[in-house]
Design a protein around this motif. Structure first.
Motif, PDB file in Angstrom:
ATOM      1  N   TRP A  58       3.182   4.132  -2.713  1.00  0.00           N
ATOM      2  CA  TRP A  58       4.244   4.573  -1.810  1.00  0.00           C
ATOM      3  C   TRP A  58       3.674   5.482  -0.719  1.00  0.00           C
ATOM      4  CZ3 TRP A  58       9.855   4.211  -2.142  1.00  0.00           C
ATOM      5  CH2 TRP A  58      10.256   3.161  -2.964  1.00  0.00           C
ATOM      6  N   TYR A  62       3.201   1.106   0.816  1.00  0.00           N
ATOM      7  CA  TYR A  62       3.456  -0.190   0.202  1.00  0.00           C
ATOM      8  C   TYR A  62       4.795  -0.206  -0.519  1.00  0.00           C
ATOM      9  CZ  TYR A  62      -1.349  -1.460   1.176  1.00  0.00           C
ATOM     10  OH  TYR A  62      -2.511  -1.751   1.811  1.00  0.00           O
ATOM     11  N   ASP A  63       5.391  -1.351  -0.551  1.00  0.00           N
ATOM     12  CA  ASP A  63       6.664  -1.566  -1.235  1.00  0.00           C
ATOM     13  C   ASP A  63       6.381  -2.003  -2.666  1.00  0.00           C
ATOM     14  OD1 ASP A  63       9.311  -1.922  -1.786  1.00  0.00           O
ATOM     15  OD2 ASP A  63       9.512  -3.785  -0.646  1.00  0.00           O
ATOM     16  N   TRP A  64       6.102  -1.042  -3.568  1.00  0.00           N
ATOM     17  CA  TRP A  64       5.784  -1.349  -4.958  1.00  0.00           C
ATOM     18  C   TRP A  64       7.071  -1.681  -5.706  1.00  0.00           C
ATOM     19  CZ3 TRP A  64       0.852  -1.776  -6.675  1.00  0.00           C
ATOM     20  CH2 TRP A  64       0.695  -2.030  -8.042  1.00  0.00           C
ATOM     21  N   LYS A 138       3.518  -3.645   3.651  1.00  0.00           N
ATOM     22  CA  LYS A 138       3.864  -2.242   3.884  1.00  0.00           C
ATOM     23  C   LYS A 138       5.344  -2.134   4.231  1.00  0.00           C
ATOM     24  CE  LYS A 138      -0.509  -0.332   4.406  1.00  0.00           C
ATOM     25  NZ  LYS A 138      -1.146   0.923   4.653  1.00  0.00           N
ATOM     26  N   MET A 139       5.950  -1.012   3.827  1.00  0.00           N
ATOM     27  CA  MET A 139       7.353  -0.758   4.120  1.00  0.00           C
ATOM     28  C   MET A 139       7.547  -0.360   5.569  1.00  0.00           C
ATOM     29  SD  MET A 139       8.658   1.273   0.750  1.00  0.00           S
ATOM     30  CE  MET A 139       7.333   2.485   0.756  1.00  0.00           C
ATOM     31  N   ARG A 140       6.528   0.274   6.146  1.00  0.00           N
ATOM     32  CA  ARG A 140       6.610   0.725   7.535  1.00  0.00           C
ATOM     33  C   ARG A 140       5.234   0.558   8.175  1.00  0.00           C
ATOM     34  NH1 ARG A 140       6.244   4.895   4.009  1.00  0.00           N
ATOM     35  NH2 ARG A 140       4.722   6.490   4.530  1.00  0.00           N
TER      36      ARG A 140
END
Length: 144
Positions: A58, A62-64, A138-140
């Motif tokens: 996180w 990353y979107d774990w 990745k989330m962002r």
């Protein structure tokens, strides 16, 4: 060379028995961090000393996979340690051990070998872990 396939002395890729190639020196590894190579996504995550794999992923954006956000309830974050099991700190929470037993019974025919929750997994050296749901996205964009 450690069992993870990282040859620290030569800065070159090393072929692991499972066919995974890790590049020594990849990423931003520092003296107080270790690398968790996640397959099949083929992503290296820098894990700081004392940090869980879940928190490191996180932190790097990353979107774990998770439902419970690291509370040891959902087991969605679970991994199988494929290489470097000697670099994994032992379980300290009874709740994690119970969740692993339940997960092993339901999905892995009772086999608990290498199973850990990423929200509790702390490492002392480089490891290779399998997380089939993690896609390495990745989330962002500004993360990492």
């Amino acid at each position: 060379m450690g069992s993870t396939g990282v040859d620290r002395g030569r800065q070159r890729p090393v072929r692991l028995p499972s066919g995974i190639a890790l590049q020594a020196g990849r990423g931003r590894k520092t003296a107080s961090s270790h690398v968790a190579h996640v397959v099949p996504a083929d992503v290296d995550i820098e894990v700081l000393d004392g940090e869980t794999l879940f928190d490191a992923s996180w932190r790097e954006g990353y979107d774990w996979p998770t439902v419970c956000i690291g509370q040891m309830l959902c087991t969605a974050c679970h991994v199988i340690v494929k290489e470097g099991i000697e670099n994994v700190e032992p379980m300290v929470e009874q709740q994690e051990a119970s969740a692993i037993r339940r997960l092993a019974r339901r999905i892995y025919k009772g086999d608990e070998a290498g199973l850990r929750l990423a929200c509790q997994l702390r490492i002392t050296g480089d490891v290779v872990v399998e997380q089939k749901v993690f896609n390495g996205k990745k989330m962002r964009e500004d993360a990492g």
